[in-house]
Design a protein around this motif. Structure first.
Motif, short mmCIF file in Angstrom:
data_model
loop_
_atom_site.label_atom_id
_atom_site.label_comp_id
_atom_site.label_asym_id
_atom_site.label_seq_id
_atom_site.Cartn_x
_atom_site.Cartn_y
_atom_site.Cartn_z
N ASN A 123 -2.66 -6.79 -0.57
CA ASN A 123 -2.84 -5.70 -1.27
C ASN A 123 -1.54 -5.67 -2.20
O ASN A 123 -0.70 -4.96 -1.89
CB ASN A 123 -3.29 -4.91 -1.06
N TYR A 125 -0.46 -3.67 -5.02
CA TYR A 125 0.06 -1.92 -4.63
C TYR A 125 0.22 -1.61 -3.69
O TYR A 125 1.78 -1.09 -3.52
CB TYR A 125 -1.14 -1.13 -4.91
N LYS A 128 3.71 -3.50 -2.90
CA LYS A 128 5.31 -2.79 -3.56
C LYS A 128 5.46 -1.81 -3.16
O LYS A 128 6.12 -1.38 -2.65
CB LYS A 128 4.70 -2.44 -5.05
N ILE A 129 4.45 -0.42 -2.12
CA ILE A 129 5.12 0.67 -1.59
C ILE A 129 5.97 -0.35 -0.50
O ILE A 129 7.46 0.71 -0.32
CB ILE A 129 4.15 0.77 -0.87
N TYR A 132 9.62 -0.80 -2.43
CA TYR A 132 10.06 -0.36 -2.64
C TYR A 132 11.39 0.61 -1.58
O TYR A 132 12.16 0.71 -2.04
CB TYR A 132 9.14 1.08 -3.16
N THR A 189 0.62 -0.60 6.25
CA THR A 189 1.52 -0.42 5.56
C THR A 189 1.37 1.23 6.21
O THR A 189 2.86 1.68 5.73
CB THR A 189 1.15 -0.03 3.73
N ILE A 231 4.68 5.70 -4.98
CA ILE A 231 3.45 5.58 -5.86
C ILE A 231 3.83 5.93 -7.22
O ILE A 231 3.43 5.17 -8.65
CB ILE A 231 2.66 6.17 -4.83
N ILE A 234 5.02 2.83 -9.72
CA ILE A 234 4.08 1.54 -10.33
C ILE A 234 2.58 1.73 -10.34
O ILE A 234 1.83 2.76 -10.25
CB ILE A 234 3.77 1.11 -7.97
N ASP A 236 -0.13 2.25 -12.43
CA ASP A 236 -1.68 1.93 -12.21
C ASP A 236 -2.46 2.05 -10.69
O ASP A 236 -3.39 1.25 -9.86
CB ASP A 236 -2.37 0.44 -12.89
N PHE A 237 -1.61 2.50 -9.94
CA PHE A 237 -1.42 2.09 -8.48
C PHE A 237 -3.27 3.20 -7.94
O PHE A 237 -3.01 4.63 -9.01
CB PHE A 237 -0.50 3.55 -7.68
N ALA A 242 -3.99 5.87 -2.79
CA ALA A 242 -3.01 6.27 -2.30
C ALA A 242 -3.08 7.98 -1.37
O ALA A 242 -2.38 7.37 -0.94
CB ALA A 242 -2.45 7.10 -3.58
#
Length: 314
Positions: A123, A125, A128-129, A132, A189, A231, A234, A236-237, A242
């Motif tokens: 995924n 999104y 990217k968490i 980060y 995650t 978040i 990022i 359009d998370f 979330a």
């Protein structure tokens, strides 16, 4: 260097230890004395200064590295040091690493293994968490590798947070393979991020104690705030995703009385709670039994497990 776990009753020693605790008290006759907790990477030792005003006791404070001279005795079936001399040690006289309990595993190897699970997250999104913090934040990475997972109980040593997190992710890997209802990306995650707040909840070694935010907020709230910070960077998370990720972190202690603001309402949150609880309890047993290898003596009632404990033959 004489490590605490090598000391024997009847020895007279002169060595440098971390003064982890210091408390003044009085005997029944009103005579002052000091209780100390001495620490190195192998454990702690109670110390007694029966004449704190003598010329041999120099000024020192809690969390100082001190050279102590005294006799090792046995009191109530535990070793204790009767201290006759103390001086504050100079920085070039000791190596701080000798005084920090540390993981017995390779931190860099563990971190690379943890990253391998992060790379399995598809995924974009959630990926990217992970990037980060675990790939793009050098300060976070340094702290995460060296931090403890607790002040006491389990994984209370340098590298303990990394070791615990990796174990939790591995438990989640098994559950993902066994139960198709689980969303692997969300669970991985959440497992990687579930205790990130501990880098702010606890101070680094040698103190390894609760910070102001640790006392006021706790690692669950801090961790959710850290996830929110990521978040916001990022675009359009998805809001639902979330909330699901935050819920897994919020609920990972499982019960309100154990510190979770919410009980698990998602399968992934339940799986994370089971993984976290299992690793914490098994590591606690590991630490309880660490010095009992080969012994089959009953250890007495343990409040955490609410039972009497004994180790099996190995």
């Amino acid at each position: 260097m004489r490590y605490i776990n090598t000391l024997c009753e009847g020895e007279t020693i002169r060595n440098i230890y971390l003064c982890k605790g210091k408390r003044s008290a009085e005997t029944r006759n009103g005579k002052p004395y000091d209780n100390l907790i001495l620490q190195d990477k192998t454990g702690t030792l109670d110390g007694k200064v029966w004449d704190p005003n003598s010329s041999g006791i120099a000024d020192y404070e809690e969390m100082d590295f001190i050279e102590v001279y005294g006799e090792v005795i046995s009191y109530n079936n535990a070793l204790q040091l009767n201290i006759k001399q103390i001086r504050r040690a100079y920085e070039d006289e000791y190596n701080p690493a000798d005084y920090m309990p540390s993981t017995e595993k390779d931190p860099e190897a563990m971190y690379q293994e943890l990253l391998s699970y992060g790379r399995q997250v598809k995924n974009p999104y959630l990926r990217k968490i992970i990037e980060y913090y675990f790939e793009n934040d050098p300060d976070f990475i340094k702290k995460f590798k060296n931090h403890s997972a607790a002040k006491t109980v389990h994984h209370g040593f340098a590298g303990g947070l990394l070791e615990h997190t990796l174990s939790v992710v591995k438990f989640c890997e098994y559950m993902v393979g066994a139960y198709p209802i689980l969303n692997r990306d969300l669970l991985y995650t959440a497992a990687m991020c579930h205790d990130i707040g501990k880098i702010k909840e606890l101070s680094p070694f040698p103190a390894n104690d609760y910070t102001d935010d640790g006392q006021l907020l706790g690692h669950i709230v801090i961790g959710v705030e850290m996830i929110s910070d990521a978040i916001r960077t990022i675009p359009d998370f998805p809001e639902v995703l979330a909330s699901e990720l935050k819920h897994c972190v919020i609920a990972h202690h499982g019960e309100l009385e154990y510190g979770s603001p919410k009980k698990p309402a998602l399968a992934e949150a339940m799986a994370l709670n089971f993984a976290d609880c299992t690793d914490a309890k098994m590591q606690t047993l590991t630490e309880i039994f660490k010095d009992k290898q080969g012994s089959r003596e009953w250890l007495g009632y343990n409040r955490l497990f609410e039972t009497n404990l004994r180790r099996t033959e190995m």
